[in-house]
Structures are given as C-alpha cells and as structure tokens.
Design an enzyme around this catalytic site. Structure first.
Site, PDB file in Angstrom:
ATOM      1  CD  GLU A 346      -2.984  -0.943   2.352  1.00  0.00           C
ATOM      2  OE1 GLU A 346      -4.078  -1.513   2.238  1.00  0.00           O
ATOM      3  OE2 GLU A 346      -2.667  -0.272   3.361  1.00  0.00           O
ATOM      4  CB  CYS A 347       0.740   4.359   0.118  1.00  0.00           C
ATOM      5  SG  CYS A 347       0.928   6.124  -0.241  1.00  0.00           S
ATOM      6  N   GLY A 348       3.442   3.579   0.109  1.00  0.00           N
ATOM      7  CA  GLY A 348       4.888   3.458   0.139  1.00  0.00           C
ATOM      8  C   GLY A 348       5.358   2.088  -0.293  1.00  0.00           C
ATOM      9  CG  LEU A 350       2.469   1.589  -5.839  1.00  0.00           C
ATOM     10  CD1 LEU A 350       2.290   0.406  -6.792  1.00  0.00           C
ATOM     11  CD2 LEU A 350       1.328   2.591  -6.011  1.00  0.00           C
ATOM     12  CB  SER A 436      -3.355   0.143  -5.021  1.00  0.00           C
ATOM     13  OG  SER A 436      -3.932   0.299  -3.742  1.00  0.00           O
TER      14      SER A 436
END
Length: 456
Positions: A346-348, A350, A436
């Site tokens: 998730e986020c970082g 990704l 994502s």
C-alpha cells in the site's frame, strides 16, 4: 470494567490538539493512570507519538475504513485494562468526508457517547471565544462539548479575558496553555516526522508535551469529565477471522489445526514503512500467521521461511538511498513475488515494488516507475476491486484512503487493483501481488487478511 473515555477535538486543524492530546496521555501516565490512546481517522503518524506517551499501542477509530458498527468494539478492545481512553480528533470537530461529513470526530464521539474537550487556538481573540464555543456546543445535540482548553495564550491578562468569555456560556476552562514554539515537532510534505524516524528527539518532544500539559491543565478536572464507553462485546480478531472464513465457506488454514508450523508472514517496518495498524498484526496472527517484522533499511534478507509479505505505507522517498543500497533485500522481495506468494503493498509499499523511485533502483517487481510530485492527493475512496487477487474478489467494495505526493507511471497495470467514481483505474495486480496507493484498514476487511494467510 468498561474504561472511561473522552475526545480531544478542535475547531480546525493546527489548533494544537496533537500537542495537548499527547501531553495529556503522557501526563496522566506519569501519575499512574493507565491510558488507552486513540486517533480519529486514518492517520498513522499521531498514533506513533501516542504510543510513546501512553506506553501501549496507539489505535485508530475510523467510520469509513472500519465501519460504524466496529467503533465501540474496537474502542473497548484497545481500552482493555485501561483507566481512561483519550481519543484525539481529526481536523475540525465536524469535519469529515466531503460532502456528508462521515468519519468526523463528532460522529465518533456521538457513537461512543463520550464528551468532547475542545482545544482552541486563542491567538487574536478575546470575547469572541464565547461565540465560538456557543456555536460548537449547540451545533449538533448528539455531541457533548463539555470543556475547553485554551491554547497559545499570550499573557495572564489574555487568559483572564478568555476565562470570562467561557464563563458567559457556562463552559468550564480546563487549562490555559501558553505559547511554546519550542515544542514544534519537525514536519515534512505529509505532516509530522514519524516517531520511529525522530528517535530520541520524539521521546524528548513527548516529555516536553507532558510537562507543558501537567503544568497548565487541570488533569483531575479532565478525568472527571470522562464517561464510560458503551457496554458491549470487545472487538475480537479470532472472531473476525472465523466470521470471514465462514462467509467464504472456507476452513482455517490447515497448519493451524494440524500443528504444522504457522506460515511466516513478513511485515515491513522501521523508519521507512511505519504506516501500520495494530489490528493488522492481531488479525494475521488470528488467521494462523507467524508475523515477523523486516526493516528494508537494514535487514539483508527476508525472514527464513517467508511465504507472504506485507509492505505498508510510510516514507520510502525519505530513505530512497538506503533502500536502493540494500540490494540483497530488494532481490529477495523480487524472488518472493516471482514465486507467486501473496504480496500486499500500500502506497509506500507500492513505490518500493516499482523499478525505481526518483531514479533510484527499487525491487523491480512492477513494470512501473515512481516519482515525487508537487501535487497532494488526499481523500477517502469508495473503491471497487477491478481484478481478482489473493486479497479481494473482483467487484469487492471497500472504504479506503489516499494520501501522497507521488505518482506511478503507468498508474495502473494490465490488471488494475481499484476503481472509484471520478477516478481512473489505479494500482497493479500481478500473480500474488496486490499493490496500490490506497490504504485500507484490516479491521474493516478481515476477509482480505484471512485470504492472504491462506495463500501463504
């Protein structure tokens, strides 16, 4: 016994509620009070400071990500063996998701049935404080504003005038905190520097907050306002996983029942990947996993026997050099992903799976490039899973949150992860990888946790 609780809120962001909330938690703990710390909303950074202050995990209460029905059970779970729960609000008291206000501090306070202490930045005002307090107290009858803490008071005379203004509407002043710029905690493009990164300075900052609050806030008066959390069951990770498995008509992973070794699920942590929720580890363990933390800045390899990997958000962009230099771990992550093992990023996380981040090589799991931008992307998302993955069936709907200043090109892979109204498909699903920008809360999606462990 049900713990008592109160909410610390403010008219707007920047009023000083983090300083007051964290200082209150630490000051009460110093007196021997067992404090359960909470934060309204999806924020990961404030709970890190809450953890230092209270000596127990800081947890979140988020209507959008967890579901309104879980708020009270999660609060009771996080408050076990505590004397009082201190819940720090988010933004202004009534601010939430646009346009319906869902997820606001007021909604959480009303759902828990506990009072609100309002922290007001009083710079530049005197008797107008009475009108502000009157408006916040009367705006929503389901919310009880029970007291006020005056923050950034300029002088003794200023305090006297402000107390008189509060007396006009009958709202007790619980404290008057003077201006102390030296308490500022370093910040960056997404808010405060995390406690994990700030190290000893974070501890010193929390100590200073505790001393400030203890000197200028009536702790006994604050405690006297706290009210018991509503009676009912505690949130139970075992029950959540069992219910998720029952819905899918599935069995608990074979290893748990047969005595075979529990599958090892590595969870990235440390200064670069600190955006995790305490309930995630609890649910992974309940689903049968042996959870081992790996620090991508320092550890040369994944834990022995790793059969699934969780890469939460954080600030990899602030540590890109060290992440790039750790070639052996990057290679290990790439091998695990190539094997088809479940990888949830998730986020970082990704960004770490991309070919590169601002030109520095990353893991190369995804055929995508990441870069920092000047544009802040922020908000809740009612997201739909576009592609089937080890975590979600295609068509699954989740509440999620997005908060970053970076871009990945391409935005979505051949099999995108998510779509939502008004947004183009986003994220990458490939074999066992689900990556994502969206943050989800595992307490709101226990089925995804059960599926990851089953896949491991």
């Amino acid at each position: 016994m049900t713990a008592r609780a109160l909410v610390v809120a403010a008219p707007s962001s920047g009023s000083g509620k983090t300083t007051v909330s964290t200082g209150l938690m630490a000051a009460l703990r110093r007196r021997g009070t067992r404090v359960a710390p909470f934060k309204v909303g999806p924020d990961y950074i404030d709970p890190g400071y809450h953890t230092l202050a209270a000596g127990r995990p800081g947890r979140n209460l988020d209507v959008v990500l967890q579901g309104a029905e879980r708020l009270a059970p999660l609060a009771r779970h996080g408050s076990r063996d505590a004397d009082v729960a201190v819940v720090e609000g988010v933004m202004g008291l009534f601010d939430g998701r646009i346009p319906d206000g869902s997820g606001s501090t007021a909604q959480v306070a009303a759902a828990l049935g506990v009072p609100v202490v309002l922290v007001v930045d009083v710079r530049g005002q005197s008797r107008s404080l009475a009108a502000l307090l009157h408006g916040f107290r009367s705006f929503d009858p389901s919310v009880t504003v029970a007291g006020v803490i005056l923050n950034r008071v300029g002088s003794a005379r200023h305090e006297e005038v402000l107390r008189a203004a509060a007396d006009e509407i009958g709202l007790p002043v619980l404290g008057a905190v003077p201006r102390r710029a030296e308490l500022a905690v370093p910040s960056r493009h997404l808010g405060l520097v995390t406690a994990a990164e700030h190290g000893a300075a974070a501890t010193a900052a929390v100590d200073a907050m505790a001393e400030l609050v203890a000197a200028h806030v009536d702790l006994d008066a604050v405690l006297a306002l706290a009210r018991p959390l509503p009676d009912g069951p505690l949130w139970d990770p075992d029950a959540e996983i069992a219910a998720a498995l029952a819905v899918r008509d599935a069995a608990r992973p074979v290893g748990v029942a047969s005595g075979v070794a529990r599958p090892v699920v590595a969870v990235a942590g440390g200064p670069a990947f600190g955006f995790g929720y305490a309930e995630h580890v609890e649910l992974l363990a309940a689903a049968g996993a042996q959870v081992v933390v790996v620090d991508p800045l320092r550890d040369p390899d994944l834990p022995d026997g790793t059969s699934a990997l969780v890469l939460p958000g954080g600030f990899p962009e602030e540590h890109v050099g060290a992440l790039g230099e750790n070639r052996s771990l990057r290679a290990a992550v790439a091998r695990l992903a190539a094997s088809g093992a479940p990888v949830h990023a998730e986020c970082g996380g990704l960004l770490y799976l991309c070919r590169d981040l601002d030109g520095t090589p990353m893991c190369g799991v995804l055929d995508a490039s990441a870069a920092m931008t000047d544009r802040l992307t922020l908000g809740y998302r009612d997201a739909v899973a576009v592609s089937a993955s080890p975590l979600f069936d295609a068509g699954a709907r989740v509440g999620a949150h997005e908060f970053h200043r970076c871009a990945v090109t391409p935005r979505a892979g051949a099999e995108p992860a998510w779509a939502w109204r008004g947004g183009e498909p986003e994220g990458h699903v490939a074999r066992g990888v689900h990556a994502s920008f969206l943050h989800t809360h595992p307490a709101g999606n226990p089925d995804a946790v059960a599926r990851l462990v089953a896949g491991a």
